[in-house]
Write a protein that holds these residues in place. Structure first.
Motif, short mmCIF file in Angstrom:
data_model
loop_
_atom_site.label_atom_id
_atom_site.label_comp_id
_atom_site.label_asym_id
_atom_site.label_seq_id
_atom_site.Cartn_x
_atom_site.Cartn_y
_atom_site.Cartn_z
N THR A 49 0.86 -1.19 0.00
CA THR A 49 0.00 0.00 0.00
C THR A 49 0.89 1.24 0.00
O THR A 49 2.10 1.16 0.22
CB THR A 49 -0.86 0.04 1.27
OG1 THR A 49 0.01 0.10 2.40
CG2 THR A 49 -1.75 -1.19 1.37
N ARG B 267 -5.38 8.16 0.90
CA ARG B 267 -4.91 7.16 -0.05
C ARG B 267 -3.95 6.16 0.60
O ARG B 267 -3.36 5.32 -0.08
CB ARG B 267 -4.17 7.85 -1.22
CG ARG B 267 -5.07 8.66 -2.13
CD ARG B 267 -5.89 7.72 -3.00
NE ARG B 267 -6.79 8.44 -3.89
CZ ARG B 267 -8.04 8.74 -3.56
NH1 ARG B 267 -8.52 8.41 -2.37
NH2 ARG B 267 -8.83 9.36 -4.42
N HIS C 254 -4.12 3.47 2.20
CA HIS C 254 -4.26 2.01 2.06
C HIS C 254 -4.55 1.57 0.63
O HIS C 254 -4.98 0.45 0.40
CB HIS C 254 -5.32 1.51 3.03
CG HIS C 254 -4.95 1.85 4.45
ND1 HIS C 254 -3.84 1.30 5.07
CD2 HIS C 254 -5.48 2.72 5.34
CE1 HIS C 254 -3.73 1.80 6.29
NE2 HIS C 254 -4.71 2.67 6.47
N HIS C 255 -4.30 2.49 -0.30
CA HIS C 255 -4.44 2.12 -1.71
C HIS C 255 -3.11 1.58 -2.20
O HIS C 255 -2.05 2.00 -1.76
CB HIS C 255 -4.83 3.35 -2.55
CG HIS C 255 -6.24 3.77 -2.33
ND1 HIS C 255 -6.71 4.16 -1.11
CD2 HIS C 255 -7.29 3.88 -3.18
CE1 HIS C 255 -8.00 4.48 -1.21
NE2 HIS C 255 -8.38 4.32 -2.46
N ARG C 256 -3.21 0.65 -3.15
CA ARG C 256 -1.99 0.17 -3.79
C ARG C 256 -1.66 1.10 -4.97
O ARG C 256 -2.55 1.79 -5.47
CB ARG C 256 -2.20 -1.25 -4.30
CG ARG C 256 -2.16 -2.26 -3.18
CD ARG C 256 -2.55 -3.64 -3.63
NE ARG C 256 -3.16 -4.37 -2.52
CZ ARG C 256 -2.47 -4.92 -1.53
NH1 ARG C 256 -1.16 -4.84 -1.51
NH2 ARG C 256 -3.08 -5.55 -0.55
#
Lengths: 229, 402
Positions: free
Chosen positions: A103, A138, A140-142
């Motif tokens: 992440t 953002r 925990h976004h990949r």
């Protein structure tokens, strides 16, 4: 004058390509002081990236001497160079180089993980840094779920998380649209001014290169011009 | 970088390629499961055979004519049998205080027929009443051979369980007559079904008095003498005594071979143990193959993750950090596979053991430990090359634009 962050003397870097020897960097002398904002420009193959890799301690010069913050680094071994990179130098790449399976927060955390910082402190510093980069939502976004501009901001957050004194950017806008590119440049300049770090940007975008206080132009591995102001 | 962080990163990398990781772990799992299951089966076979022999009593001494220096092996097929082993030799052995009972044994094949006209070739065993207690034979109908003078060729016989059914069907056989060659024998008893038997099949034979067998086969010499030692008695002095007694009766010539049930059990156990070891070794080869697969997949991973490795180095990962990350990944693949294989192997062995309760199938601890150690070892050994390759990558080249 304070001790230069970077002090290069007669630095060369030769590559052997088949039978011929290419001098990517051909005897450069260069002093860069603390807090300077320097751009390196020049045509393709002029040695911009080779010089940056040398300054970044990623590569070793074929000859010449290099003092980083007053310390001779040409004789350091790989692990000592790694430690110096980890603690003192931040990198930003054209292609972001985020680890795709991690992440945004985990990518930013990597340098602290490598440095052995305790997990609780890591999380706190990452959260603060992501917030400063306007990326809190953002975390925990990949990377695949982020826009190009967001990815580069994650990369900048990663470069800055260990609080380096030198920030190196290799074509930081090369893979971004002009709007995101401008945002990234502003962010870098803000960091340079607010935190007093030394910023070196390699670019072939003249509009970006011109913004730097000091502008270096390379041709054939040599400094063609070194302008200030 | 700490161990815990390295482990977390390695696990994350494996999870990112879940399918590939599972396939590779499967290779190790199959190897470990094979070792565990095959050794369990081998040990089961050993336990079964040894158990069968021990059920006969480990205090048996078996005396055979002819000298044989080996222990536990069969007597030589060819070679000289200088002196007959006689019924009187057998009874002389009973003089030794540690010997409880002796049963002289003669064996031969002879056609057996009944009044209904059925006839077949059958193993004929000549012995005495002592045979029943020495070999723990149970009687289903009637009684065993009557005690009495072993030199008397009484015309009585005992039938094996299966032979009884073949000759007389479901009718009782006691009191009926059978014919062996041209001699008639009255059936006095029928043996109980002995189930699976090792050595002589007591289900399919006729037992007659030893003197009758001597007449049937026109031979003086016994096939062997079975003597039971007093439980708890040392067998070595008893064996010595047997040799001495026979020698004194054979003009000073010690011309018999004495094997003990102990040595038979031991020899069989050793043979079967060696087979188990061999089978385990062969299945361990699959672990080496699994190790090579691990190396291959890790080499692919290094190539695929060049940029990531370069990045890690650029932001300060030391050579050792990278090497450790990839080594941990390799060992995790091996460990995951090994544990899964262990679970499968133990489960399969348990199923077999439940299905055939008389067959004591269980993976021996040494096999489990060895399989796990070998699996982890191959992961480690075959992980070294990819890990070193990753650690040696030049960050500039690794990061070079695609």
């Amino acid at each position: 004058m304070a001790v230069p962050v970077i002090e290069l003397r007669g630095i060369t870097r030769r590559f052997v390509l088949g039978d011929s020897v290419v001098k990517a960097v051909d005897g450069i002398d260069l002093d860069i002081g603390p807090g300077e904002y320097l751009s390196i420009m020049g045509p393709s193959g002029s040695g911009k990236s080779s010089l940056l890799n040398l300054v970044a301690l990623l590569d070793r010069p074929s000859s010449g001497s290099y003092r980083f913050e007053g310390r001779d680094v040409t004789a350091l071994d790989d692990d000592e160079l790694a430690a110096l990179r980890r603690d003192s130098i931040g990198f930003i790449f054209q292609f972001f180089h985020l680890v795709p399976r991690l992440t945004a927060a985990a990518n930013v955390e990597l340098p602290l993980t490598l440095a052995g910082v305790a997990p609780a402190e890591r999380r706190e510093r990452v959260a603060t840094m992501l917030a400063a980069m306007d990326l809190a939502d953002r975390a925990h976004h990949r990377p695949a779920e982020l826009s190009g501009g967001q990815r580069q901001r994650v990369a900048i957050a990663r470069a800055m998380i260990a609080e380096p004194r030198l920030l190196l950017a290799d074509e930081p806008t090369g893979n971004l649209d002009s709007h995101s590119g401008a945002q990234v440049v502003e962010l870098l300049e803000g960091l340079q001014q607010d935190r007093g770090i030394t910023l070196i940007v390699v670019t072939h975008d003249a509009a970006i290169g011109r913004r730097a206080q000091r502008r270096l132009r390379l041709v054939d591995g040599r400094v063609e011009s070194d302008e200030r102001g | 970088m700490g161990w815990r962080d390295s482990l977390a990163l390695a696990l994350g990398a494996l999870a990112a390629h879940r399918g590939r990781s599972l396939l590779i772990a499967l290779a190790t799992a199959i190897g470990v499961a094979a070792v565990v299951l095959l050794t369990a089966l081998g040990e089961g076979a050993r336990g079964f055979v040894v158990g069968q022999f021990e059920a006969l009593g480990t205090n048996l001494l078996i005396v055979m004519p002819g000298r044989n220096e080996t222990t536990g092996g069969p007597p030589p097929v060819l070679g000289t049998t200088p002196r007959d082993l006689t019924i009187d030799d057998a009874y002389a052995l009973a003089a030794w205080p540690d010997i409880l009972e002796v049963a002289p044994v003669m064996v031969g094949n002879a056609p057996v027929s009944v009044a209904s006209g059925l006839e077949r070739e059958v193993t004929v065993l000549g012995s005495t009443a002592a045979m029943a207690s020495v070999r723990h034979l149970d009687i289903a109908q009637g009684r065993f051979l009557p005690p009495g003078d072993p030199h008397r060729a009484a015309a009585v016989c005992v039938l094996g369980y299966k032979l009884h059914h073949e000759l007389f069907g479901s009718e009782p056989a006691v009191g009926r007559w059978i014919r062996v060659y041209d001699r008639r024998f009255r059936v006095v008893g029928v043996l109980r079904d002995s189930g699976v038997s090792v050595g002589v099949d007591f289900n399919d034979l006729v037992i007659v008095p030893v003197a009758s067998a001597q007449m049937l086969f026109d031979r003086e010499s016994l096939f062997r003498i079975i003597a039971s030692a007093r439980p708890g008695a040392e067998t070595a002095p008893a064996v010595e005594a047997v040799h001495d007694i026979i020698a004194s009766r054979h003009e000073g010539e010690d011309d018999v071979t004495v094997i003990t049930q102990d040595s038979v059990v031991e020899t069989l156990g050793r043979i079967l143990g060696t087979i188990t070891l061999g089978v385990a070794g062969i299945s361990a080869i699959s672990l080496a193959v699994a190790g090579i697969l691990i190396m291959n997949v890790m080499l692919v991973a290094v190539t695929q993750r060049r940029a990531e490795i370069g990045l890690m180095k650029a932001i300060g990962a030391r050579t050792g950090d990278i090497r450790r990350l990839f080594l941990i990944e390799a060992v995790l693949l091996a460990a995951g596979g090994a544990l899964a294989g262990l679970a499968v192997g133990v489960a399969a062995a348990t199923v077999v053991a439940r299905t055939w309760p008389s067959y004591p199938v269980a993976a021996p601890p040494w096999a489990i430990v060895t399989a796990l150690v070998v699996a982890l070892g191959t992961g480690l050994v075959f992980g070294v090359v990819p890990a070193r390759r990753a650690a040696r990558l030049d960050p500039v080249e690794a990061l070079a634009r695609r």
